[in-house]
Scaffold this motif. Structure first.
Motif, PDB file in Angstrom:
ATOM      1  N   LEU A   1       0.828  -1.206   0.000  1.00  0.00           N
ATOM      2  CA  LEU A   1       0.000   0.000   0.000  1.00  0.00           C
ATOM      3  C   LEU A   1       0.864   1.258   0.000  1.00  0.00           C
ATOM      4  N   PRO A   2       0.344   2.339  -0.582  1.00  0.00           N
ATOM      5  CA  PRO A   2       1.117   3.581  -0.601  1.00  0.00           C
ATOM      6  C   PRO A   2       1.274   4.148   0.805  1.00  0.00           C
ATOM      7  N   GLY A   3       2.378   4.821   1.027  1.00  0.00           N
ATOM      8  CA  GLY A   3       2.615   5.435   2.329  1.00  0.00           C
ATOM      9  C   GLY A   3       1.745   6.670   2.501  1.00  0.00           C
ATOM     10  N   ASN A   4       0.891   6.652   3.493  1.00  0.00           N
ATOM     11  CA  ASN A   4       0.068   7.814   3.825  1.00  0.00           C
ATOM     12  C   ASN A   4      -0.313   7.703   5.301  1.00  0.00           C
ATOM     13  N   ALA A   5      -1.087   8.653   5.785  1.00  0.00           N
ATOM     14  CA  ALA A   5      -1.433   8.668   7.210  1.00  0.00           C
ATOM     15  C   ALA A   5      -2.189   7.413   7.632  1.00  0.00           C
ATOM     16  N   ALA A   6      -3.063   6.913   6.781  1.00  0.00           N
ATOM     17  CA  ALA A   6      -3.850   5.727   7.133  1.00  0.00           C
ATOM     18  C   ALA A   6      -2.968   4.492   7.223  1.00  0.00           C
ATOM     19  N   THR A   7      -2.096   4.282   6.235  1.00  0.00           N
ATOM     20  CA  THR A   7      -1.239   3.100   6.283  1.00  0.00           C
ATOM     21  C   THR A   7      -0.235   3.202   7.426  1.00  0.00           C
ATOM     22  N   LYS A   8       0.266   4.406   7.682  1.00  0.00           N
ATOM     23  CA  LYS A   8       1.186   4.591   8.814  1.00  0.00           C
ATOM     24  C   LYS A   8       0.490   4.204  10.120  1.00  0.00           C
ATOM     25  N   HIS A   9      -0.759   4.600  10.272  1.00  0.00           N
ATOM     26  CA  HIS A   9      -1.524   4.251  11.470  1.00  0.00           C
ATOM     27  C   HIS A   9      -1.623   2.727  11.626  1.00  0.00           C
ATOM     28  N   HIS A  10      -1.931   2.025  10.545  1.00  0.00           N
ATOM     29  CA  HIS A  10      -2.088   0.573  10.620  1.00  0.00           C
ATOM     30  C   HIS A  10      -0.761  -0.136  10.855  1.00  0.00           C
ATOM     31  N   ILE A  11       0.305   0.375  10.271  1.00  0.00           N
ATOM     32  CA  ILE A  11       1.631  -0.209  10.512  1.00  0.00           C
ATOM     33  C   ILE A  11       2.011  -0.034  11.977  1.00  0.00           C
ATOM     34  N   ARG A  12       1.834   1.177  12.498  1.00  0.00           N
ATOM     35  CA  ARG A  12       2.173   1.423  13.903  1.00  0.00           C
ATOM     36  C   ARG A  12       1.328   0.563  14.835  1.00  0.00           C
ATOM     37  N   ASN A  13       0.067   0.375  14.501  1.00  0.00           N
ATOM     38  CA  ASN A  13      -0.781  -0.485  15.332  1.00  0.00           C
ATOM     39  C   ASN A  13      -0.290  -1.930  15.297  1.00  0.00           C
ATOM     40  N   ALA A  14       0.109  -2.413  14.120  1.00  0.00           N
ATOM     41  CA  ALA A  14       0.653  -3.775  14.021  1.00  0.00           C
ATOM     42  C   ALA A  14       1.933  -3.890  14.837  1.00  0.00           C
ATOM     43  N   LEU A  15       2.775  -2.859  14.809  1.00  0.00           N
ATOM     44  CA  LEU A  15       4.013  -2.876  15.604  1.00  0.00           C
ATOM     45  C   LEU A  15       3.686  -2.899  17.098  1.00  0.00           C
ATOM     46  N   ARG A  16       2.714  -2.094  17.507  1.00  0.00           N
ATOM     47  CA  ARG A  16       2.312  -2.057  18.923  1.00  0.00           C
ATOM     48  C   ARG A  16       1.801  -3.432  19.370  1.00  0.00           C
ATOM     49  N   LEU A  17       0.958  -4.043  18.547  1.00  0.00           N
ATOM     50  CA  LEU A  17       0.431  -5.364  18.888  1.00  0.00           C
ATOM     51  C   LEU A  17       1.544  -6.418  18.910  1.00  0.00           C
ATOM     52  N   ALA A  18       2.501  -6.295  18.011  1.00  0.00           N
ATOM     53  CA  ALA A  18       3.631  -7.235  18.012  1.00  0.00           C
ATOM     54  C   ALA A  18       4.439  -7.102  19.293  1.00  0.00           C
ATOM     55  N   THR A  19       4.680  -5.877  19.748  1.00  0.00           N
ATOM     56  CA  THR A  19       5.453  -5.699  20.986  1.00  0.00           C
ATOM     57  C   THR A  19       4.685  -6.243  22.182  1.00  0.00           C
ATOM     58  N   MET A  20       3.367  -6.096  22.158  1.00  0.00           N
ATOM     59  CA  MET A  20       2.556  -6.647  23.250  1.00  0.00           C
ATOM     60  C   MET A  20       2.615  -8.166  23.244  1.00  0.00           C
ATOM     61  N   ALA A  21       2.557  -8.754  22.055  1.00  0.00           N
ATOM     62  CA  ALA A  21       2.644 -10.213  21.959  1.00  0.00           C
ATOM     63  C   ALA A  21       4.026 -10.700  22.391  1.00  0.00           C
ATOM     64  N   ALA A  22       5.060  -9.951  22.052  1.00  0.00           N
ATOM     65  CA  ALA A  22       6.423 -10.346  22.418  1.00  0.00           C
ATOM     66  C   ALA A  22       6.630 -10.286  23.928  1.00  0.00           C
ATOM     67  N   SER A  23       6.048  -9.278  24.571  1.00  0.00           N
ATOM     68  CA  SER A  23       6.221  -9.123  26.018  1.00  0.00           C
ATOM     69  C   SER A  23       5.298 -10.028  26.809  1.00  0.00           C
ATOM     70  N   GLY A  24       4.139 -10.326  26.269  1.00  0.00           N
ATOM     71  CA  GLY A  24       3.180 -11.135  27.008  1.00  0.00           C
ATOM     72  C   GLY A  24       2.600 -10.361  28.181  1.00  0.00           C
ATOM     73  N   LEU A  25       1.828 -11.046  28.975  1.00  0.00           N
ATOM     74  CA  LEU A  25       1.169 -10.380  30.098  1.00  0.00           C
ATOM     75  C   LEU A  25       2.138  -9.964  31.194  1.00  0.00           C
ATOM     76  N   ASP A  26       3.155 -10.768  31.425  1.00  0.00           N
ATOM     77  CA  ASP A  26       4.060 -10.501  32.546  1.00  0.00           C
ATOM     78  C   ASP A  26       5.494 -10.247  32.104  1.00  0.00           C
ATOM     79  N   GLY A  27       5.690  -9.821  30.876  1.00  0.00           N
ATOM     80  CA  GLY A  27       7.035  -9.655  30.347  1.00  0.00           C
ATOM     81  C   GLY A  27       7.614  -8.258  30.458  1.00  0.00           C
ATOM     82  N   ILE A  28       7.057  -7.424  31.301  1.00  0.00           N
ATOM     83  CA  ILE A  28       7.566  -6.070  31.459  1.00  0.00           C
ATOM     84  C   ILE A  28       8.746  -6.126  32.425  1.00  0.00           C
ATOM     85  N   ALA A  29       9.889  -5.623  31.986  1.00  0.00           N
ATOM     86  CA  ALA A  29      11.119  -5.793  32.759  1.00  0.00           C
ATOM     87  C   ALA A  29      11.472  -4.604  33.648  1.00  0.00           C
TER      88      ALA A  29
END
Length: 189
Positions: free
Chosen positions: A24-52
């Protein structure tokens, strides 16, 4: 267990970010969805108790409470903001990519094989579309989360460091925002 906490979801959120970036072309909407996917990935990587980490004040509040970390009215936040992680991902994409398997359709690795490689830490092996692996590598390097107090969150906002690193950031110190605001942090025991 929620879907954001399943280890395999880390990879799929990286796949989604790569798919949006690749197609998809780079624009505000795609940037929003990419950042949301990154946020969800970091949450999945840390898990519920993975905050250091936690700020010293957050640790004091938690210690005085009989509640768990998630119930102590603290804020779980990215020490390096998602906006900066997004910028790191974009920079990683500026480098040439080796695509294996020719120019055909994107080939996804079978789940069993992917899990084995992820568990072995082999995220730098490129199969089919290498972009998700590049994203995973950046996320593993920059995903640091901590608990802070509401007052410390306001302090970050007052200094305009809620979504950004300091202007004089050296590109290395992951805790530069906390240093700039005088927030002391500790490892969570």
């Amino acid at each position: 267990m929620s879907s954001t906490d399943e280890p395999d979801y880390f990879h799929w959120h990286c796949e989604v970010a790569a798919l949006v970036m690749n197609t998809l072309p780079g624009n505000a909407a795609t940037k929003h969805h990419i950042r949301n996917a990154l946020r969800l990935a970091t949450m999945a990587a840390s898990g519920l108790d993975g905050i250091a980490y936690a700020s010293e004040k957050a640790l004091s509040i938690k210690a005085a409470s009989a509640k768990g970390w998630r119930d102590a009215e603290l804020i779980k936040e990215h020490v390096v903001p998602i906006s900066e992680i997004y910028d790191q991902v974009i920079q990683a994409f500026a480098f040439p990519v080796i695509r294996t398997g020719g120019a055909g359709p994107i080939a996804f690795m079978p789940p069993e094989e992917r899990r084995k490689k992820l568990q072995a830490g082999q995220s730098d092996l490129f199969f089919g579309n290498p972009r998700p692996w590049q994203i995973a590598r950046v996320l593993r390097e920059w995903n640091v989360q901590a608990y802070i107090t509401r007052g410390e969150d306001q302090l970050l906002r007052q200094h305009k460091l809620h979504k950004h690193m300091p202007k004089d950031w050296d590109g290395q110190d992951k805790f530069a925002r906390y240093r700039a605001c005088g927030i002391q942090w500790v490892d969570i025991p």
